[in-house]
Design a protein around this motif. Sequence first.
Motif, mmCIF file in Angstrom:
data_model
loop_
_atom_site.group_PDB
_atom_site.id
_atom_site.type_symbol
_atom_site.label_atom_id
_atom_site.label_comp_id
_atom_site.label_asym_id
_atom_site.label_seq_id
_atom_site.Cartn_x
_atom_site.Cartn_y
_atom_site.Cartn_z
ATOM 1 N N ARG A 476 0.884 -0.960 0.032
ATOM 2 C CA ARG A 476 -0.032 0.033 -0.096
ATOM 3 C C ARG A 476 1.028 1.397 0.028
ATOM 4 O O ARG A 476 1.521 1.676 0.967
ATOM 5 N N ARG A 512 0.950 -1.205 -5.296
ATOM 6 C CA ARG A 512 -0.383 -0.649 -5.571
ATOM 7 C C ARG A 512 -0.120 0.901 -5.563
ATOM 8 O O ARG A 512 0.387 1.610 -4.721
ATOM 9 N N GLU A 613 -12.544 -3.928 -6.988
ATOM 10 C CA GLU A 613 -13.210 -3.328 -5.576
ATOM 11 C C GLU A 613 -14.465 -2.686 -6.059
ATOM 12 O O GLU A 613 -15.270 -2.594 -5.005
ATOM 13 N N GLY A 634 -10.029 -7.023 -3.891
ATOM 14 C CA GLY A 634 -10.014 -6.147 -2.888
ATOM 15 C C GLY A 634 -11.304 -6.253 -2.013
ATOM 16 O O GLY A 634 -12.215 -5.555 -2.442
ATOM 17 N N ASN A 636 -12.194 -5.931 0.904
ATOM 18 C CA ASN A 636 -12.728 -4.731 1.928
ATOM 19 C C ASN A 636 -13.555 -3.728 1.377
ATOM 20 O O ASN A 636 -14.863 -3.555 1.811
ATOM 21 N N ARG A 647 -17.585 0.289 5.394
ATOM 22 C CA ARG A 647 -16.827 -0.734 5.966
ATOM 23 C C ARG A 647 -16.390 0.005 7.276
ATOM 24 O O ARG A 647 -15.988 -0.646 8.362
HETATM 25 C C1 PEP Z 1 -9.286 -3.870 -0.081
HETATM 26 O O1 PEP Z 1 -10.413 -2.801 -0.427
HETATM 27 O O2 PEP Z 1 -10.059 -4.961 0.021
HETATM 28 C C2 PEP Z 1 -8.186 -3.471 -0.138
HETATM 29 C C3 PEP Z 1 -7.246 -4.567 -0.089
HETATM 30 O O3 PEP Z 1 -7.659 -2.097 -0.305
HETATM 31 P P1 PEP Z 1 -7.889 -1.339 1.178
HETATM 32 O O4 PEP Z 1 -8.062 -1.983 2.387
HETATM 33 O O5 PEP Z 1 -6.371 -0.561 1.258
HETATM 34 O O6 PEP Z 1 -8.833 -0.195 0.845
#
Ligand code: PEP
Length: 758
Positions: A476, A512, A613, A634, A636, A647
């Motif tokens: 990151r 990234r 994402e 991703g 998350n 989230r």
């Molecule tokens: C995600 O969104 O799953 C991800 C890995 O990126 P971040 O948590 O840095 O937004």
Amino acid sequence: MTLSSAATSAREMLVRLHDVMAARTTAQAKLNSVVKIIGAATNSEVCSIYLLRDGVLELFATQGLDQAAVHVTKMALGEGLVGTIAQHVEMLNLDEAASHPDFAYKPETGEEKFHSFAGVPIIRRERAVGVLCVQHIEPHRYADVEVEALQTVAMVLSELIANADLIDATGAATTRPQSTAAMRIPGLKLVEGMARGVAVFHQPRITIEHTVAEDVEAERHRVYGAFDKMREQIERMAAQAEFGSGGEHDEVLETYKMFAYDEGWARRINEAIDSGLTAEAAIERVQQRTRMRMRQIDDPLLAERMHDLEDLSNRLLRIVSGQMGTAAQLGLRADSILIARNLGPAELLEYDRRRLKGVLLEEGSLTAHVTIVARAMGVPVLGRVKDVRRLIGEGDLLLLDVTDGSVFARPTPLIEESFEGKLLLSQKRRASFAALKDAPPTTLDGTRMTLMVNAGLRDDVAALDLTGADGIGLFRTEFQFLVSATLPQRERQQRLYRDVLEAAGDRPVIFRTVDIGGDKALPYLKDDAGDEENPAMGWRAIRLALERDGLMKAQARALIEAAAGRTLNVMFPMVSEPWEFDEAQALFETQRAWIASRQRKLPTLIRYGAMLEVPALAEMLDVLLPRLDFLSIGTNDLTQFLFAADRANPKLAERYDWLSPAILRFLARVVGPTRAAGVDLAVCGEMGGRTLEAMALIGLGIERLSITPAAVGPVKAMIRSLDRGQLMTDMAVMLARPPRDMRAALASWASDNNVELS
Ligand code: PEP
Ligand code: MG
């Protein structure tokens, strides 16, 4: 309000108070004189002092209210105006006291004839130990200058009540926790882990001996001297090896520098000295005022910056008072759990890592600098531990269990025993995971999975060797931006990327490009972003990067130059439509051509990938996949968008399950075409770091996971106990007619098939 008139008004009162303080009378007599002086100086009919005794605010002295109410009128914290001021550690200034919703009428005081009301907390060690208030018959608000003066006087009063005989009388300023019983205190999980240690306060408390200045000029010189010394210290810290060139932490120090040379701050301290305070009291007074303001401003980023300022303010206070040394400088003598309101990352790094077992923060947040650094150091952190400094005393035994989201203070033998059992188990488990370091993540039926780690700081790279992971599946890059006070220049970025690649050796690193914006807003880009209602769905990541392409160009050059002679893996976050990927890739290619035209060495290969994402991208895979070298899901972000559930919102944290059929079916639809197109597919969200979730992902056909380093051992153990073929067959059946509770179904499948979960 003019500040000079505030200073004069406060100074006049302080001059008179000075004699009272010096007099050889009882504390009660002193308080009686104080209310008279303040009443007269503010032209108030009433002036009263309430002090906290046995957890209740008691009227200790008054001029203007019925004397029979003294030591009789009592207010609970939060009760009435006085209780509200103490509870919120905030001042009130009202033209009509009775119309305030918190007003509580106390008939014995005879206060019904007074309309206007101003009150300020008397603060000791950051909590209110009393309230000073004035009342007036006329319904008009007190002038700001008068309230300012009251606040300055309240500082002096805090010294007076700390005076031994009054403290004994009130018990107000006790440093001991209010309870000595065993107590479980909840908090927010910031860095997972368990630890046992004695409570150590980061800032051994500084007692301000004198608040009223004898000689204003002398105090001014003391502060000037302290500022010089503090600036020297910070320059020295910046030069130290640990914070040497290229480290993330020297960027934090830049923030410190910014404040250390901030003229506004020095000026405010000087003004407080003008009002008659000593250097120590003036620094504390300015700090108190900043804290009160901060409570009213709901801006987490500004709050982070303010913590940096608080760090420095404490440092200044220590220098000027000669009470030097944080607990780090005094040295930890035993396994310790550090307690602080908040910490700067550089301060955390000053601690002896062998003795520092955990951290409790009264504030703290997941994206705070200190959290990022603690995670890299492997120190568990519990944040938002309310009232921690009141509930815990120095030297108390603490059992920290971040996994449980709590800390136990002064545990009973029974609690200790159960904690030790859990700790032993987790240590044993960790040892058995460590033993798996060199074992391949191969399933029982022979599929070699790829297990990579997520990283973001230079120190995180060590996790590769510790865990035996196959590479870094998500670096990151925005972390470097987050811990920096100013935009990291290209050279600095390049140094970090090169160091990471060198440390990784043959193992791949997927960089990234910056995912800033959204919840990872940067102060120096904030103005451009404006206020966003939904920052997670706002101007962030690739959206921001393509528009502010100077940022992306600099990063592209830094990455390409850092990877000279190697393979460079670049991944773009939050791609929503294929053209965004194309543009980002074209931007990189232009930079590559430019570097080539300069005859500089290039990477042997640049591989481009996208993160999935945003759900919309899944509909465009046929268009996108032929252009990709790899795709990383991703989860998350993806899952928050699939369920329209923020989230970061704790109320929704438990509501939607990563193992819901909707998510698993969605992922299955991505796996098929991606594998068919021969594009590497990974999952890099937190989901892959949990054993049951990781199992489900493997059951969908995913063969690469990039996870938090601490999860590598447990996930590897799960993989090595798994019959993948069987799981894939059974999951296809389960997903065709999903049971209501997919999590339970998968857990029972795991148990029936002896899959090792943790
Ligand atoms: C995600 O969104 O799953 C991800 C890995 O990126 P971040 O948590 O840095 O937004
Ligand atoms: Mg994301």
